[in-house]
Design a protein around this motif. Structure first.
Motif, PDB file in Angstrom:
ATOM      1  N   GLN A  63      14.075  10.810  -5.083  1.00  0.00           N
ATOM      2  CA  GLN A  63      14.498  12.215  -5.103  1.00  0.00           C
ATOM      3  C   GLN A  63      13.737  13.063  -6.129  1.00  0.00           C
ATOM      4  O   GLN A  63      13.460  14.235  -5.867  1.00  0.00           O
ATOM      5  N   VAL A  64      13.433  12.514  -7.301  1.00  0.00           N
ATOM      6  CA  VAL A  64      12.708  13.305  -8.302  1.00  0.00           C
ATOM      7  C   VAL A  64      11.254  13.484  -7.870  1.00  0.00           C
ATOM      8  O   VAL A  64      10.678  14.565  -7.982  1.00  0.00           O
ATOM      9  N   LEU A  65      10.669  12.415  -7.340  1.00  0.00           N
ATOM     10  CA  LEU A  65       9.266  12.480  -6.915  1.00  0.00           C
ATOM     11  C   LEU A  65       9.092  13.462  -5.749  1.00  0.00           C
ATOM     12  O   LEU A  65       8.130  14.224  -5.707  1.00  0.00           O
ATOM     13  N   SER A  66      10.029  13.454  -4.824  1.00  0.00           N
ATOM     14  CA  SER A  66       9.908  14.332  -3.655  1.00  0.00           C
ATOM     15  C   SER A  66      10.252  15.776  -3.994  1.00  0.00           C
ATOM     16  O   SER A  66       9.922  16.682  -3.226  1.00  0.00           O
ATOM     17  N   CYS A 157      -3.027  16.850  -4.416  1.00  0.00           N
ATOM     18  CA  CYS A 157      -3.980  15.903  -3.825  1.00  0.00           C
ATOM     19  C   CYS A 157      -3.631  15.628  -2.366  1.00  0.00           C
ATOM     20  O   CYS A 157      -2.553  15.987  -1.891  1.00  0.00           O
ATOM     21  N   ALA A 158      -4.554  14.992  -1.651  1.00  0.00           N
ATOM     22  CA  ALA A 158      -4.366  14.766  -0.219  1.00  0.00           C
ATOM     23  C   ALA A 158      -4.365  13.287   0.142  1.00  0.00           C
ATOM     24  O   ALA A 158      -3.723  12.883   1.112  1.00  0.00           O
ATOM     25  N   ARG A 159      -5.122  12.494  -0.635  1.00  0.00           N
ATOM     26  CA  ARG A 159      -5.329  11.104  -0.201  1.00  0.00           C
ATOM     27  C   ARG A 159      -4.886  10.149  -1.315  1.00  0.00           C
ATOM     28  O   ARG A 159      -5.552  10.045  -2.344  1.00  0.00           O
ATOM     29  N   LEU A 160      -3.772   9.475  -1.055  1.00  0.00           N
ATOM     30  CA  LEU A 160      -3.167   8.592  -2.067  1.00  0.00           C
ATOM     31  C   LEU A 160      -3.372   7.129  -1.679  1.00  0.00           C
ATOM     32  O   LEU A 160      -3.162   6.748  -0.518  1.00  0.00           O
ATOM     33  N   VAL A 161      -3.772   6.325  -2.653  1.00  0.00           N
ATOM     34  CA  VAL A 161      -3.734   4.871  -2.479  1.00  0.00           C
ATOM     35  C   VAL A 161      -2.717   4.316  -3.466  1.00  0.00           C
ATOM     36  O   VAL A 161      -2.765   4.619  -4.668  1.00  0.00           O
ATOM     37  N   VAL A 162      -1.762   3.541  -2.950  1.00  0.00           N
ATOM     38  CA  VAL A 162      -0.792   2.857  -3.793  1.00  0.00           C
ATOM     39  C   VAL A 162      -1.252   1.410  -3.948  1.00  0.00           C
ATOM     40  O   VAL A 162      -1.425   0.711  -2.950  1.00  0.00           O
ATOM     41  N   VAL A 163      -1.454   0.994  -5.182  1.00  0.00           N
ATOM     42  CA  VAL A 163      -1.831  -0.393  -5.451  1.00  0.00           C
ATOM     43  C   VAL A 163      -0.561  -1.135  -5.857  1.00  0.00           C
ATOM     44  O   VAL A 163       0.043  -0.824  -6.885  1.00  0.00           O
ATOM     45  N   GLY A 164      -0.163  -2.097  -5.021  1.00  0.00           N
ATOM     46  CA  GLY A 164       1.053  -2.848  -5.325  1.00  0.00           C
ATOM     47  C   GLY A 164       2.016  -2.807  -4.158  1.00  0.00           C
ATOM     48  O   GLY A 164       2.324  -1.725  -3.646  1.00  0.00           O
ATOM     49  N   ASP A 165       2.475  -3.997  -3.735  1.00  0.00           N
ATOM     50  CA  ASP A 165       3.293  -4.090  -2.521  1.00  0.00           C
ATOM     51  C   ASP A 165       4.719  -4.551  -2.814  1.00  0.00           C
ATOM     52  O   ASP A 165       5.370  -5.169  -1.981  1.00  0.00           O
ATOM     53  N   GLY A 166       5.213  -4.242  -4.019  1.00  0.00           N
ATOM     54  CA  GLY A 166       6.614  -4.533  -4.348  1.00  0.00           C
ATOM     55  C   GLY A 166       7.507  -3.348  -4.022  1.00  0.00           C
ATOM     56  O   GLY A 166       7.118  -2.439  -3.286  1.00  0.00           O
ATOM     57  N   VAL A 167       8.711  -3.352  -4.589  1.00  0.00           N
ATOM     58  CA  VAL A 167       9.684  -2.292  -4.295  1.00  0.00           C
ATOM     59  C   VAL A 167       9.133  -0.920  -4.673  1.00  0.00           C
ATOM     60  O   VAL A 167       9.162   0.019  -3.873  1.00  0.00           O
ATOM     61  N   LEU A 168       8.611  -0.804  -5.889  1.00  0.00           N
ATOM     62  CA  LEU A 168       8.168   0.503  -6.369  1.00  0.00           C
ATOM     63  C   LEU A 168       7.004   1.033  -5.536  1.00  0.00           C
ATOM     64  O   LEU A 168       7.008   2.203  -5.124  1.00  0.00           O
ATOM     65  N   GLY A 169       6.014   0.181  -5.265  1.00  0.00           N
ATOM     66  CA  GLY A 169       4.867   0.611  -4.472  1.00  0.00           C
ATOM     67  C   GLY A 169       5.300   1.086  -3.089  1.00  0.00           C
ATOM     68  O   GLY A 169       4.846   2.129  -2.599  1.00  0.00           O
ATOM     69  N   ALA A 170       6.203   0.324  -2.463  1.00  0.00           N
ATOM     70  CA  ALA A 170       6.655   0.681  -1.113  1.00  0.00           C
ATOM     71  C   ALA A 170       7.446   1.997  -1.142  1.00  0.00           C
ATOM     72  O   ALA A 170       7.292   2.840  -0.252  1.00  0.00           O
ATOM     73  N   GLU A 171       8.274   2.188  -2.176  1.00  0.00           N
ATOM     74  CA  GLU A 171       9.047   3.438  -2.250  1.00  0.00           C
ATOM     75  C   GLU A 171       8.141   4.649  -2.495  1.00  0.00           C
ATOM     76  O   GLU A 171       8.317   5.707  -1.886  1.00  0.00           O
ATOM     77  N   VAL A 172       7.166   4.496  -3.382  1.00  0.00           N
ATOM     78  CA  VAL A 172       6.250   5.609  -3.655  1.00  0.00           C
ATOM     79  C   VAL A 172       5.458   5.958  -2.396  1.00  0.00           C
ATOM     80  O   VAL A 172       5.277   7.135  -2.058  1.00  0.00           O
ATOM     81  N   ALA A 173       5.013   4.927  -1.679  1.00  0.00           N
ATOM     82  CA  ALA A 173       4.259   5.177  -0.441  1.00  0.00           C
ATOM     83  C   ALA A 173       5.116   5.956   0.550  1.00  0.00           C
ATOM     84  O   ALA A 173       4.653   6.926   1.171  1.00  0.00           O
ATOM     85  N   ALA A 174       6.387   5.542   0.680  1.00  0.00           N
ATOM     86  CA  ALA A 174       7.271   6.214   1.637  1.00  0.00           C
ATOM     87  C   ALA A 174       7.519   7.672   1.225  1.00  0.00           C
ATOM     88  O   ALA A 174       7.468   8.578   2.059  1.00  0.00           O
ATOM     89  N   THR A 175       7.786   7.893  -0.058  1.00  0.00           N
ATOM     90  CA  THR A 175       8.043   9.257  -0.521  1.00  0.00           C
ATOM     91  C   THR A 175       6.814  10.142  -0.327  1.00  0.00           C
ATOM     92  O   THR A 175       6.915  11.271   0.180  1.00  0.00           O
ATOM     93  N   ALA A 176       5.640   9.634  -0.711  1.00  0.00           N
ATOM     94  CA  ALA A 176       4.420  10.445  -0.611  1.00  0.00           C
ATOM     95  C   ALA A 176       4.077  10.746   0.848  1.00  0.00           C
ATOM     96  O   ALA A 176       3.644  11.852   1.180  1.00  0.00           O
TER      97      ALA A 176
END
Lengths: 410, 66
Positions: A63-66, A157-176
């Motif tokens: 919620q804060v990130l979005s 920015c337009a193009r994000l790469v998330v490095v890391g496939d744990g909970v945090l990485g997956a949540e950040v990817a979904a929010t972005a």
């Protein structure tokens, strides 16, 4: 509260405090609340590294990130509720050392805080990639300030790469992705969160991300970052491929914040090592992400970076300080929300477990699955069925208790 | 004691129901908290205070001499 904040004068030594909690996040705050609920009458001091009043971390990646929430909404308690705790909050002053026998803590600004009991709640700090520090456009996410900086990056920015496939990485990817960015998620597992969810459900999570437009680069390690003129330009993979990016989030886990304890004589090994009562030494406890305690039922040292562990462990430690003497044996639990899907996990979900759907139907997007290994229940997972999953938590608790009595009989 | 819940903040963990099933429940469809008793009797106050403290979404607030 604010009126007492300056009692611990810079450079001075305070009058003995009853309990000093080092860390002002969920675990630290819950310790203070549980002490007061239990009738603890003594002085309580909370030392926080960040300048903020206690705030909650799970909303930071959502919620804060979005932007759905203003940052203030992540505060754990209103000011009047904090004030009623009658605790002194010393904020923006990280602990830098501890004299364990004297039970005193030194801070970055030169304070020395002494107490009869010290509770270590310093959490973890994010791991980083080599070369990350000198590159603009590369973020970690642990603190409120991290979240606001990352949000500013996501907005320009337009193009994000998330490095890391744990909970945090997956949540950040979904929010972005929900915010409209082009998102690639890279990590070494076969599917996001595979080690936490087991393969079938992690595969389902991978499908969810793919359906929503996240590109997955799974099964590959990350070699490093590429940059030009001090700004990140991409992420280079072990395969040699370079994923172009104008923004990168590094979410490859965290290390317990124990550097400040290195000359304390306390046992530090992937966290502050504690007994089954979460005690590291006489009068010194640990709670939350930083605590590696002996879980008697599992028969092993365990460190949980889960939101509910922070508060449950705090309740257990407060009870011990107040004279109780019971081992802390929680049922591990975490949840994650991604693309509107709510996943709840009780216990552990080993990769080689036998997975059975016990409620709902995966075809309809709502189900509860039970995980067994060697015939024993190890965990329960809910996919868009939080209540129904919680109602099966007891199966995990019973299995844990049974394994405890089995090991006690040997 | 007056109990209020913020449904928008609730994460569906159900910790409150585990502690105080006479005061809290969850919606079948999404797990969001349902307040069964906004003014619980005195014997339940201690456990409701614990529920408010351990709620992992800080979604439970207490008022009036809580």
């Amino acid at each position: 509260m604010s009126g007492r904040r300056d009692l611990a004068g810079r450079g001075g030594v305070t009058a003995p405090a009853g309990v000093l909690v080092v860390g002002a996040s969920a675990a630290g705050l819950a310790t203070v609340e549980a002490l007061r609920r239990g009738g603890y009458p003594g002085a309580v001091t909370v030392l926080g590294a960040e300048p903020h009043l206690p705030y909650d971390r799970p909303p930071l990646s959502k919620q804060v990130l979005s932007g759905a929430w203003q940052p203030d909404r992540a505060l754990l308690r209103p000011r009047d509720v904090l004030a009623a705790l009658d605790a002194e909050f010393v904020l923006g002053d990280p602990a830098v050392g501890m004299d364990a026998p004297a039970r005193s803590v030194r801070t970055a600004s030169g304070r020395t805080l002494r107490a009869d009991t010290i509770v270590v709640a310093t959490g973890t700090s994010p791991r980083t990639l080599p070369g990350q520090a000198g590159l603009a456009g590369v973020h970690v996410l642990r603190t409120l300030d991290d979240a606001l900086a990352l949000r500013a990056g996501l907005l320009r920015c337009a193009r994000l790469v998330v490095v890391g496939d744990g909970v945090l990485g997956a949540e950040v990817a979904a929010t972005a992705r929900t915010m409209g960015l082009d998102v690639t998620l890279a990590g070494p597992q076969r599917a996001p969160m595979a080690s936490q969810l087991g393969r079938p459900v992690a595969h389902r999570l991978a499908e969810l991300h793919t359906e929503r437009g996240v590109r997955l680069r799974m099964g590959t390690g990350v070699r490093g970052l590429t940059g030009a003129r001090g700004t990140v330009t991409g992420v280079s993979l072990d395969t040699g491929e370079v994923l172009p990016a104008d923004l990168v989030v590094v979410a490859i886990g965290g290390d317990p914040v124990t550097g400040w304890l290195h000359d304390s004589g306390l046992p530090v090994d992937n966290g502050l090592v504690c007994d089954s009562r979460c005690r590291a030494a006489d009068g010194i406890y640990a709670v939350g992400d930083v605590a590696r305690w002996h879980h008697d039922q599992l028969g092993t040292l365990l460190r949980l970076e889960n939101r509910t562990n922070a508060t449950e462990q705090a309740v257990a430690v407060a009870a011990d300080i107040l004279g109780g003497d019971r081992p802390y044996t929680p049922v591990p639990y975490f949840w994650t929300d991604q693309f509107g899907t709510r996943i709840q996990v009780y216990g552990v979900l080993p990769a080689d477990a036998e997975v059975t759907v016990v409620d709902g139907d995966p075809e309809t997007g709502r189900f509860v699955a039970r995980y067994r290994r060697d015939g024993e229940v190890t965990g329960v997972l809910g996919w868009n069925m939080p209540k129904q999953a919680r109602m099966r938590r007891q199966e995990v608790a019973d299995a844990l208790a049974a394994s405890d009595s089995a090991s006690a009989a040997h | 004691m007056k109990v209020t819940v913020d449904e928008a903040m609730c994460c569906g963990a159900g910790q409150c129901v585990l502690l105080a099933p006479d005061v809290f429940d969850q919606r079948d469809e999404d797990g969001v908290v349902v307040l069964l008793d906004a003014a619980p009797p005195e014997p339940l106050h201690a456990v409701v205070r614990e529920a408010a403290s351990v709620c992992p979404a800080a979604a439970i607030s207490l008022g009036e001499g809580a």
